[in-house]
Design a protein around this motif. Structure first.
Motif, short mmCIF file in Angstrom:
data_model
loop_
_atom_site.label_atom_id
_atom_site.label_comp_id
_atom_site.label_asym_id
_atom_site.label_seq_id
_atom_site.Cartn_x
_atom_site.Cartn_y
_atom_site.Cartn_z
N GLN A 3 0.85 -1.19 0.00
CA GLN A 3 0.00 0.00 0.00
C GLN A 3 0.88 1.24 0.00
O GLN A 3 1.89 1.30 0.72
CB GLN A 3 -0.91 0.00 1.21
N LEU A 4 0.50 2.22 -0.81
CA LEU A 4 1.25 3.45 -0.94
C LEU A 4 0.33 4.63 -0.69
O LEU A 4 -0.74 4.72 -1.30
CB LEU A 4 1.85 3.54 -2.35
N VAL A 5 0.75 5.52 0.18
CA VAL A 5 -0.07 6.69 0.50
C VAL A 5 0.78 7.95 0.35
O VAL A 5 1.76 8.14 1.09
CB VAL A 5 -0.63 6.60 1.93
N GLU A 6 0.40 8.79 -0.61
CA GLU A 6 1.13 10.03 -0.86
C GLU A 6 0.60 11.16 0.02
O GLU A 6 -0.57 11.17 0.41
CB GLU A 6 1.01 10.46 -2.34
N SER A 7 1.47 12.12 0.27
CA SER A 7 1.09 13.34 0.98
C SER A 7 2.06 14.45 0.60
O SER A 7 3.10 14.18 -0.02
CB SER A 7 1.10 13.12 2.50
N GLY A 8 1.71 15.67 0.96
CA GLY A 8 2.61 16.78 0.74
C GLY A 8 2.29 17.67 -0.43
O GLY A 8 2.95 18.69 -0.63
N GLY A 9 1.28 17.31 -1.20
CA GLY A 9 0.90 18.17 -2.31
C GLY A 9 0.26 19.46 -1.82
O GLY A 9 -0.03 19.61 -0.64
N GLY A 10 0.04 20.37 -2.74
CA GLY A 10 -0.59 21.63 -2.37
C GLY A 10 -0.45 22.65 -3.48
O GLY A 10 -0.09 22.31 -4.61
N LEU A 20 7.08 16.00 -1.49
CA LEU A 20 6.08 14.94 -1.45
C LEU A 20 6.63 13.74 -0.69
O LEU A 20 7.82 13.45 -0.76
CB LEU A 20 5.70 14.51 -2.86
N SER A 21 5.74 13.06 0.01
CA SER A 21 6.10 11.85 0.72
C SER A 21 5.19 10.72 0.28
O SER A 21 4.03 10.94 -0.09
CB SER A 21 5.95 12.04 2.23
N CYS A 22 5.71 9.52 0.36
CA CYS A 22 4.93 8.32 0.02
C CYS A 22 5.25 7.26 1.07
O CYS A 22 6.36 6.73 1.10
CB CYS A 22 5.28 7.82 -1.37
N ALA A 23 4.28 6.99 1.92
CA ALA A 23 4.46 5.98 2.96
C ALA A 23 4.07 4.61 2.42
O ALA A 23 2.94 4.44 1.92
CB ALA A 23 3.60 6.34 4.17
N ALA A 24 4.99 3.68 2.50
CA ALA A 24 4.76 2.32 1.98
C ALA A 24 4.54 1.34 3.13
O ALA A 24 5.16 1.46 4.18
CB ALA A 24 5.94 1.88 1.13
N SER A 25 3.66 0.39 2.91
CA SER A 25 3.40 -0.62 3.93
C SER A 25 2.91 -1.90 3.28
O SER A 25 2.59 -1.92 2.09
CB SER A 25 2.37 -0.11 4.94
N GLY A 26 2.86 -2.96 4.06
CA GLY A 26 2.25 -4.20 3.61
C GLY A 26 3.15 -5.13 2.82
O GLY A 26 2.67 -6.09 2.22
N THR A 113 3.75 -2.33 -10.16
CA THR A 113 2.54 -3.07 -9.82
C THR A 113 1.62 -2.31 -8.89
O THR A 113 0.40 -2.45 -8.96
CB THR A 113 2.92 -4.41 -9.17
N TYR A 114 2.22 -1.53 -8.02
CA TYR A 114 1.46 -0.88 -6.97
C TYR A 114 1.50 0.64 -7.15
O TYR A 114 2.56 1.21 -7.42
CB TYR A 114 2.01 -1.26 -5.60
N TRP A 115 0.35 1.27 -6.96
CA TRP A 115 0.22 2.71 -7.15
C TRP A 115 -0.55 3.34 -5.99
O TRP A 115 -1.48 2.73 -5.46
CB TRP A 115 -0.53 3.01 -8.45
N GLY A 116 -0.14 4.55 -5.63
CA GLY A 116 -0.91 5.31 -4.67
C GLY A 116 -2.06 6.03 -5.36
O GLY A 116 -2.20 5.95 -6.59
N GLN A 117 -2.83 6.74 -4.58
CA GLN A 117 -3.99 7.44 -5.12
C GLN A 117 -3.65 8.83 -5.64
O GLN A 117 -4.49 9.46 -6.29
CB GLN A 117 -5.10 7.52 -4.08
N GLY A 118 -2.46 9.30 -5.34
CA GLY A 118 -2.01 10.56 -5.90
C GLY A 118 -2.18 11.74 -4.95
O GLY A 118 -3.02 11.73 -4.05
#
Length: 125
Positions: A3-10, A20-26, A113-118
């Motif tokens: 799972q990938l979750v992006e943050s930091g946009g604006g 930008l940050s992308c937290a990876a897990s799983g 294979t795996y993508w965040g939601q942006g």
């Protein structure tokens, strides 16, 4: 399942910076390659930068000198430092990860294979 979750946009003005940050897990094994892509309205998704398991980076020519990709393995987080932002950098930015070998220096979306939601980045002039 990675799972990938992006943050930091604006929203920033031209010449400004964002990280930008992308937290990876799983995952059990670290992905072979992680990267950032972006997509502006009406345009195809394009590669921004990638980094492989050994820390080797590839940055798109138009972003060299302005964008820097990095990762913190201990935090399982991918970063994209963006400086000297331009209005044409406005886009949705996606984090991606994949396994395999030998392809991380290309910007082909398919092996990821795996993508965040942006996360949205908007640069005003």
């Amino acid at each position: 399942q990675v799972q990938l979750v992006e943050s930091g946009g604006g929203s920033v003005q031209a010449g400004g910076s964002l990280r930008l940050s992308c937290a990876a897990s799983g995952y059990t094994y670290s992905p072979y390659c992680m990267g950032w892509f972006r997509q502006a309205p009406g345009r195809e998704r394009e590669g921004v930068a990638t980094i492989d398991r050994d820390g080797i980076t590839t940055t798109a020519e138009s972003m060299k000198g302005r964008f820097t990709i990095s990762k913190d393995n201990a935090k399982a987080t991918l970063y994209l430092e963006m400086n000297s932002l331009k209005p044409e950098d406005t886009a949705m930015y996606y984090c991606a990860a994949g396994y395999g070998a030998g392809w991380c220096n290309s910007f082909r979306p398919t092996p990821f294979t795996y993508w965040g939601q942006g996360t949205q980045v908007t640069v005003s002039s």
